[in-house]
Design an enzyme around this catalytic site. Structure first.
Site, PDB file in Angstrom:
ATOM      1  N   CYS A  33      -5.276   8.919   8.791  1.00  0.00           N
ATOM      2  CA  CYS A  33      -5.457   8.377  10.141  1.00  0.00           C
ATOM      3  C   CYS A  33      -5.152   9.428  11.211  1.00  0.00           C
ATOM      4  O   CYS A  33      -4.214  10.210  11.080  1.00  0.00           O
ATOM      5  CB  CYS A  33      -4.532   7.176  10.355  1.00  0.00           C
ATOM      6  N   ARG A  75      -8.568   0.116   4.003  1.00  0.00           N
ATOM      7  CA  ARG A  75      -7.587   1.046   3.439  1.00  0.00           C
ATOM      8  C   ARG A  75      -6.228   0.389   3.249  1.00  0.00           C
ATOM      9  O   ARG A  75      -5.418   0.879   2.457  1.00  0.00           O
ATOM     10  CB  ARG A  75      -7.425   2.271   4.351  1.00  0.00           C
ATOM     11  N   ARG A 135      -4.145  10.925   3.558  1.00  0.00           N
ATOM     12  CA  ARG A 135      -2.968  11.767   3.716  1.00  0.00           C
ATOM     13  C   ARG A 135      -2.018  11.675   2.521  1.00  0.00           C
ATOM     14  O   ARG A 135      -1.360  12.653   2.161  1.00  0.00           O
ATOM     15  CB  ARG A 135      -2.244  11.359   5.000  1.00  0.00           C
ATOM     16  N   ARG A 145       1.131  15.252  12.105  1.00  0.00           N
ATOM     17  CA  ARG A 145       2.013  14.909  10.997  1.00  0.00           C
ATOM     18  C   ARG A 145       2.086  16.111  10.049  1.00  0.00           C
ATOM     19  O   ARG A 145       1.492  16.116   8.978  1.00  0.00           O
ATOM     20  CB  ARG A 145       1.491  13.662  10.271  1.00  0.00           C
ATOM     21  N   ASP A 168       4.640   1.365  11.947  1.00  0.00           N
ATOM     22  CA  ASP A 168       3.460   0.677  11.421  1.00  0.00           C
ATOM     23  C   ASP A 168       3.335  -0.763  11.919  1.00  0.00           C
ATOM     24  O   ASP A 168       2.334  -1.424  11.625  1.00  0.00           O
ATOM     25  CB  ASP A 168       3.482   0.679   9.881  1.00  0.00           C
ATOM     26  N   LYS A 199       0.836  -1.209   0.000  1.00  0.00           N
ATOM     27  CA  LYS A 199       0.000   0.000   0.000  1.00  0.00           C
ATOM     28  C   LYS A 199       0.867   1.254   0.000  1.00  0.00           C
ATOM     29  O   LYS A 199       0.669   2.164  -0.808  1.00  0.00           O
ATOM     30  CB  LYS A 199      -0.912  -0.015   1.222  1.00  0.00           C
ATOM     31  N   ASN A 200       1.833   1.330   0.907  1.00  0.00           N
ATOM     32  CA  ASN A 200       2.622   2.546   1.045  1.00  0.00           C
ATOM     33  C   ASN A 200       3.492   2.817  -0.176  1.00  0.00           C
ATOM     34  O   ASN A 200       3.842   3.968  -0.450  1.00  0.00           O
ATOM     35  CB  ASN A 200       3.485   2.486   2.305  1.00  0.00           C
TER      36      ASN A 200
END
Length: 427
Positions: free
Chosen positions: A123, A405, A99, A128, A313, A22-23
């Site tokens: 989130c 997500r 984000r 951040r 994470d 995902k990231n």
């Protein structure tokens, strides 16, 4: 609203496929803005955030086509083409939900000479700020204005100049944004104290495939020589190291034996080391990682840190696993200041956890008990799933849209290795 019901106590066993990261996917997709030729991404995970980012790109004039998207398939192939950027505005109603949307800022100002992007959402795990994104972009020639909840970036003369910037603290998102911007700058950019995460390496390798010139990939010093234009490419998204680590914790807490197919051990050094210290057997194979446990977990002392340190994470998932370890563990969260929102929910299941500022003491208990719990963010959601797999009785995890997500078809994957888990719709 959907919930996930888990009847705990089953030992997980079998093969579990790991999806594309995902990231990484959310970092690679905006690269499509940097060229007028097609960018094809393979192994793209089927996730709400990926769909949302695709919608944002459509708003900016990027066409997206998904090939062979059969419902039963894991992963997708998506071809994106920004023949012409038709809008340089990323609106609030899209950006507030995710984000990662801020990652269109660098590519837009690099390609179109301007970008207006809403301040991001995502989130609620702490403060951040995006100030490092903006300072780094200013260092390579962007002019920045903030007004009415939007960031407006412009490149004087239509093109960024390049420049030098040293990050005061490591920032994954800011590194990604400025790297994408710098590849089309007139001059050379030198970034010091840059993030080294595998997802940054994936981004740089994709940009290389598109014709960028980047030296120092995988180190804290990146040197980017700007080019006139990039071309299209086909690139495969890396496997998701956080998903793999999450399922490793699930196998460990159930005393199971699971092969994480597609997982890449070189991206997961700190996670695998922590699992081994907890008494979990980890066998690294060429295209997979095998994780097995006998149900006896040892306590750990862990502190989150930028890569190659222990990933923030993975903190919530390890906390759930350590809730039944034999002794007291100490977890320290150094990245985000509000990332213990899962603690009260784990406590509802019988976990003994005491939060002391940025530290959490987890005293192992003999057993967890099923309970109705509420997910508060993506990784917290997964910690509750992991706890539920080992708990006696039934656990109901509510607000599971957070899970959608970041975890592709979670119930299907866990059912296939023996979990008693199902999704139910309210009403």
């Amino acid at each position: 609203m959907d919930s996930i019901i888990i009847r705990g106590g089953n030992r997980l066993s079998g093969k579990l496929p790991i999806s594309g990261a995902k990231n990484s996917a959310l970092t690679l997709m905006p690269c499509a803005l940097l060229t007028d030729e097609p960018l094809t991404l393979r192994n793209l995970p089927r996730l709400a955030d990926v769909d949302g980012f695709g919608h944002l790109l459509n708003q900016l004039g990027v066409s997206t086509m998904i090939e062979g998207a059969r419902p039963e398939d894991f992963g997708r192939v998506m071809t994106m083409r920004a023949g012409r950027v038709t809008s340089t505005v990323a609106p609030y109603d899209i950006v507030r939900k995710m984000r990662a949307s801020i990652l269109v800022l660098g590519p837009l100002v690099a390609r179109a000479g301007e970008a207006t992007v809403s301040l991001p959402g995502g989130c609620a795990i702490g403060n951040r700020p995006i100030d490092l994104h903006l300072k780094a972009l200013e260092a390579i020639g962007a002019e920045i204005e903030l007004a009415a909840g939007y960031v407006k970036a412009t490149a004087p003369g239509g093109r960024l100049s390049g420049g030098n910037y040293t990050f005061p603290v490591v920032s994954v998102g800011a590194t990604e944004n400025v790297v994408m911007a710098a590849v089309l700058a007139k001059g050379t950019t030198r970034l010091e104290n840059a993030a080294r995460e595998p997802e940054i390496v994936d981004l740089c390798n994709c940009l290389l495939a598109m014709g960028a010139r980047i030296d120092g990939i995988g180190t804290e010093t990146l040197i980017i020589e700007g080019v006139e234009r990039l071309h299209g490419a086909t690139y495969q998204v890396m496997p998701d190291r956080i998903e793999a680590g999450s399922y490793a914790c699930a196998a460990a807490i159930t005393g199971g034996s699971v092969e994480l197919v597609g997982a890449r051990a070189e991206d997961m050094g700190a996670t695998l080391a922590a699992l081994r210290h907890a008494g979990v057997t980890v066998e690294e194979k060429r295209d997979s990682i095998h994780v097995s446990a006998d149900g006896k977990l040892r306590p750990l002392t862990l502190s989150t840190a930028p890569f190659p340190g222990f990933a923030t994470d993975m903190q919530a998932q390890f906390m759930a696993m350590l809730a039944i370890a034999d002794g007291a563990s100490l977890l320290t969260e150094t990245i985000f200041e509000n990332r213990y929102m899962h603690v009260p929910e784990l406590a509802r299941m019988g976990a003994d956890i005491e939060v002391r500022g940025r530290a959490a003491v987890v005293r192992g208990v003999d057993k967890l008990n099923g309970a109705p719990v509420m997910a508060t963010d993506l990784r917290a959601s997964m910690s509750l799933i992991i706890a539920g797999l080992a708990a006696e009785g039934e656990t109901q995890v509510n607000r599971v849209y957070h899970l959608d997500r970041g975890y592709e078809r979670l119930e299907e994957k866990l059912q296939a290795v023996g979990a008693d888990i199902e999704r139910v719709s309210a009403g």
